[in-house]
Scaffold this active site. Structure first.
Site, short mmCIF file in Angstrom:
data_model
loop_
_atom_site.label_atom_id
_atom_site.label_comp_id
_atom_site.label_asym_id
_atom_site.label_seq_id
_atom_site.Cartn_x
_atom_site.Cartn_y
_atom_site.Cartn_z
CB CYS A 1 -4.04 1.32 -1.51
SG CYS A 1 -2.59 1.79 -2.02
CB CYS B 1 -0.79 -0.17 1.20
SG CYS B 1 -2.47 0.97 1.02
CB CYS C 1 6.39 -2.57 -8.10
SG CYS C 1 4.84 -2.46 -7.55
#
Length: 174
Positions: free
Chosen positions: A90, A14, A98
């Site tokens: 989220c 998140c 990422c």
């Protein structure tokens, strides 16, 4: 002679790593004991766990002493556990670039409402934290019931994506 079972590492992401991903880490740590090792992190960690997340966990008998808000960079470094699964909980984290995760993990988006962002009376925010806990708990229960060891990657990915699309029942009371 018993066969040693493989332990799978799962990371819940998140943005702030202060509520949803912490709740998911706690739930999988309990539901997946001996089979899964749960972790959580954030792209921009707040540096603290939200007090209502800790309250909801304590209400359900969790020891909350070890939970902390941390960066996802901890899991992209050399020596980090090789990840088998990475779940975003989220929408903001799902849309971010990422890091490269060790272990080429399976990924899925299991977005749930952000109880930290709720603006209103504290009792309603507390209710929302409990509802988010229950929604994550149902998804993680479905995940831990999957025969992960026997599914091919394509089938497993389809199951993981399907779990992320499940909605809580209407009128769900935390």
């Amino acid at each position: 002679m018993s066969v040693k079972r493989r332990v799978y590492h799962a990371l819940f992401l998140c943005t702030g790593n202060s509520a949803r991903s912490i709740l998911a880490e706690a739930i999988l740590s309990r539901r997946g004991v001996g089979r899964f090792r749960a972790h959580s992190a954030g792209s921009h960690p707040k540096g603290h766990v939200h007090p209502l997340a800790l309250e909801v966990l304590r209400e359900r008998g969790y020891d909350t002493a070890g939970f902390r808000s941390k960066s996802w960079d901890e899991f992209a470094r050399p020596g980090a556990p090789p990840l088998d699964f990475v779940f975003t909980v989220c929408d903001n984290a799902a849309g971010e670039a990422c890091p490269v995760w060790p272990g080429q993990p399976m990924t899925a988006h299991w977005g749930v409402e952000d109880p930290v962002a709720f603006a209103g009376p504290e009792d309603q925010q507390r209710w929302l934290f409990r509802r988010v806990y229950l929604e994550l708990d149902r998804r993680i229960e479905s995940f831990t019931n999957l025969p992960v060891e026997t599914l091919d990657r394509k089938s497993l990915k389809a199951h993981l994506d399907g779990i992320g699309k499940t909605q809580p029942p209407a009128g769900d009371e935390p």
